[in-house]
Design a protein around this motif. Structure first.
Motif, PDB file in Angstrom:
ATOM      1  N   GLU A  14      -4.578  12.692 -12.832  1.00 43.95           N
ATOM      2  CA  GLU A  14      -5.611  13.574 -12.286  1.00 43.95           C
ATOM      3  C   GLU A  14      -6.360  12.976 -11.104  1.00 43.95           C
ATOM      4  N   LEU A  15      -5.952  11.800 -10.684  1.00 44.75           N
ATOM      5  CA  LEU A  15      -6.635  11.122  -9.586  1.00 44.75           C
ATOM      6  C   LEU A  15      -5.759  11.140  -8.342  1.00 44.75           C
ATOM      7  N   GLU A  16      -6.325  11.595  -7.240  1.00 40.56           N
ATOM      8  CA  GLU A  16      -5.583  11.721  -5.988  1.00 40.56           C
ATOM      9  C   GLU A  16      -5.645  10.426  -5.183  1.00 40.56           C
ATOM     10  N   PRO A  17      -4.501   9.905  -4.750  1.00 43.69           N
ATOM     11  CA  PRO A  17      -4.502   8.665  -3.973  1.00 43.69           C
ATOM     12  C   PRO A  17      -4.831   8.891  -2.496  1.00 43.69           C
ATOM     13  N   PHE A  18      -5.627   7.967  -1.956  1.00 45.36           N
ATOM     14  CA  PHE A  18      -5.990   7.981  -0.543  1.00 45.36           C
ATOM     15  C   PHE A  18      -5.935   6.558   0.001  1.00 45.36           C
ATOM     16  N   PRO A  19      -5.069   6.267   0.974  1.00 49.27           N
ATOM     17  CA  PRO A  19      -5.064   4.926   1.579  1.00 49.27           C
ATOM     18  C   PRO A  19      -6.158   4.801   2.644  1.00 49.27           C
ATOM     19  N   GLU A  20      -6.742   3.604   2.723  1.00 52.82           N
ATOM     20  CA  GLU A  20      -7.705   3.263   3.779  1.00 52.82           C
ATOM     21  C   GLU A  20      -8.755   4.350   3.984  1.00 52.82           C
ATOM     22  N   THR A  21      -9.431   4.741   2.894  1.00 49.67           N
ATOM     23  CA  THR A  21     -10.399   5.840   2.933  1.00 49.67           C
ATOM     24  C   THR A  21     -11.777   5.347   2.509  1.00 49.67           C
ATOM     25  N   MET A  22     -12.794   5.812   3.197  1.00 47.23           N
ATOM     26  CA  MET A  22     -14.171   5.439   2.888  1.00 47.23           C
ATOM     27  C   MET A  22     -14.533   5.868   1.472  1.00 47.23           C
ATOM     28  N   LEU A  23     -15.319   5.047   0.789  1.00 46.06           N
ATOM     29  CA  LEU A  23     -15.783   5.401  -0.547  1.00 46.06           C
ATOM     30  C   LEU A  23     -16.820   6.513  -0.503  1.00 46.06           C
ATOM     31  N   ASP A  24     -17.601   6.575   0.556  1.00 45.04           N
ATOM     32  CA  ASP A  24     -18.637   7.589   0.703  1.00 45.04           C
ATOM     33  C   ASP A  24     -18.553   8.154   2.118  1.00 45.04           C
ATOM     34  N   GLU A  25     -18.126   9.390   2.238  1.00 44.37           N
ATOM     35  CA  GLU A  25     -17.960   9.997   3.564  1.00 44.37           C
ATOM     36  C   GLU A  25     -19.277  10.392   4.210  1.00 44.37           C
ATOM     37  N   ALA A  26     -20.369  10.369   3.447  1.00 42.88           N
ATOM     38  CA  ALA A  26     -21.661  10.773   3.987  1.00 42.88           C
ATOM     39  C   ALA A  26     -22.328   9.677   4.810  1.00 42.88           C
ATOM     40  N   LYS A  27     -21.882   8.440   4.604  1.00 41.33           N
ATOM     41  CA  LYS A  27     -22.488   7.325   5.337  1.00 41.33           C
ATOM     42  C   LYS A  27     -21.475   6.192   5.434  1.00 41.33           C
ATOM     43  N   ILE A  78       0.841  -1.201   0.000  1.00 42.87           N
ATOM     44  CA  ILE A  78       0.000   0.000   0.000  1.00 42.87           C
ATOM     45  C   ILE A  78       0.871   1.245   0.000  1.00 42.87           C
ATOM     46  N   SER A  79       1.904   1.247   0.827  1.00 46.20           N
ATOM     47  CA  SER A  79       2.800   2.395   0.924  1.00 46.20           C
ATOM     48  C   SER A  79       3.515   2.673  -0.398  1.00 46.20           C
ATOM     49  N   LYS A  80       4.009   1.628  -1.050  1.00 42.66           N
ATOM     50  CA  LYS A  80       4.705   1.811  -2.325  1.00 42.66           C
ATOM     51  C   LYS A  80       3.768   2.375  -3.389  1.00 42.66           C
ATOM     52  N   LEU A  81       2.573   1.804  -3.489  1.00 40.24           N
ATOM     53  CA  LEU A  81       1.613   2.305  -4.469  1.00 40.24           C
ATOM     54  C   LEU A  81       1.210   3.743  -4.164  1.00 40.24           C
ATOM     55  N   ASN A  82       0.903   4.015  -2.898  1.00 37.44           N
ATOM     56  CA  ASN A  82       0.485   5.355  -2.503  1.00 37.44           C
ATOM     57  C   ASN A  82       1.597   6.381  -2.752  1.00 37.44           C
ATOM     58  N   THR A  83       2.832   6.011  -2.450  1.00 37.39           N
ATOM     59  CA  THR A  83       3.956   6.933  -2.639  1.00 37.39           C
ATOM     60  C   THR A  83       4.162   7.240  -4.112  1.00 37.39           C
ATOM     61  N   ARG A  84       4.235   6.209  -4.936  1.00 40.11           N
ATOM     62  CA  ARG A  84       4.490   6.429  -6.366  1.00 40.11           C
ATOM     63  C   ARG A  84       3.334   7.171  -7.040  1.00 40.11           C
ATOM     64  N   LEU A  85       2.100   6.770  -6.722  1.00 42.59           N
ATOM     65  CA  LEU A  85       0.944   7.461  -7.296  1.00 42.59           C
ATOM     66  C   LEU A  85       0.846   8.889  -6.756  1.00 42.59           C
ATOM     67  N   GLY A  86       1.194   9.071  -5.493  1.00 44.28           N
ATOM     68  CA  GLY A  86       1.206  10.417  -4.910  1.00 44.28           C
ATOM     69  C   GLY A  86       2.214  11.326  -5.594  1.00 44.28           C
ATOM     70  N   MET A  87       3.370  10.789  -5.913  1.00 45.30           N
ATOM     71  CA  MET A  87       4.376  11.580  -6.644  1.00 45.30           C
ATOM     72  C   MET A  87       3.839  11.992  -8.019  1.00 45.30           C
ATOM     73  N   LEU A  88       3.165  11.080  -8.687  1.00 42.44           N
ATOM     74  CA  LEU A  88       2.611  11.397 -10.007  1.00 42.44           C
ATOM     75  C   LEU A  88       1.508  12.454  -9.920  1.00 42.44           C
ATOM     76  N   TYR A  89       0.766  12.442  -8.821  1.00 42.38           N
ATOM     77  CA  TYR A  89      -0.325  13.403  -8.644  1.00 42.38           C
ATOM     78  C   TYR A  89       0.163  14.739  -8.078  1.00 42.38           C
ATOM     79  N   TYR A  90       0.850  14.704  -6.956  1.00 40.86           N
ATOM     80  CA  TYR A  90       1.210  15.929  -6.242  1.00 40.86           C
ATOM     81  C   TYR A  90       2.440  16.629  -6.816  1.00 40.86           C
ATOM     82  N   VAL A  91       3.424  15.872  -7.255  1.00 41.38           N
ATOM     83  CA  VAL A  91       4.692  16.459  -7.681  1.00 41.38           C
ATOM     84  C   VAL A  91       4.759  16.605  -9.199  1.00 41.38           C
ATOM     85  N   ASP A  92       4.644  15.482  -9.915  1.00 38.48           N
ATOM     86  CA  ASP A  92       4.770  15.518 -11.370  1.00 38.48           C
ATOM     87  C   ASP A  92       3.515  16.039 -12.058  1.00 38.48           C
TER      88      ASP A  92
END
Length: 149
Positions: free
Chosen positions: A48-61, A30-44
């Motif tokens: 266009e998709l932001e990575p989130f580890p262990e995050t609810m699909l729907d925050e409303a419920k 999870i860490s490797k995927l999140n780090t590499r995808l995060g670099m592609l999103y935040y740095v490079d």
């Protein structure tokens, strides 16, 4: 000094509430995927998709929580989800990914399951089902995710 604060009732706290299945090998992937995808999103800024580890699909419920999701902030949809497992959890995670995509409640286009013990990738794609050829390749991102591991 006098306080009106009542003592906290610790009887509702149970040892099992702290139990989480997250072995280091599982978290490492999870860490490797999140780090590499995060670099592609935040740095490079090449995806266009932001990575989130262990995050609810729907925050409303209450909703399922994939190991990693890639979120489209423009459409407010989770476009790609990942489940990381070993052999014992494989069937459950394959079922979870297929079901979440087929239910079509969250806008998921691709779902990946990675078995870290066997180093096997599985991919379920909306409108196509299970992808057997190059299952680690994300059509949405145009990236072979196996290169990150």
């Amino acid at each position: 000094m006098y306080s009106n604060k009542q003592p906290f009732d610790y009887s509702m706290v149970h040892e099992d509430d702290m139990s989480v299945y997250g072995p280091k090998d599982h978290q490492r992937v999870i860490s490797k995927l999140n780090t590499r995808l995060g670099m592609l999103y935040y740095v490079d800024k090449v995806i266009e998709l932001e990575p989130f580890p262990e995050t609810m699909l729907d925050e409303a419920k209450a909703s399922p929580v994939p190991d990693l999701l890639l979120y489209d902030n423009e459409t407010a949809e989770s476009r790609i989800i990942f489940e990381i497992c070993n052999q014992e959890g494989l069937r459950k995670d394959l079922k979870k990914v297929a079901q979440l995509i087929e239910e079509d409640n969250y806008g998921i286009l691709e779902g990946f399951v990675y078995n870290y013990k066997m180093k096997d990738w599985y991919q379920y794609r909306k409108n196509n089902g299970w992808i057997t050829e190059a299952p680690s390749f994300s059509q949405v991102l145009d990236i072979d995710l196996n290169e990150f591991l």
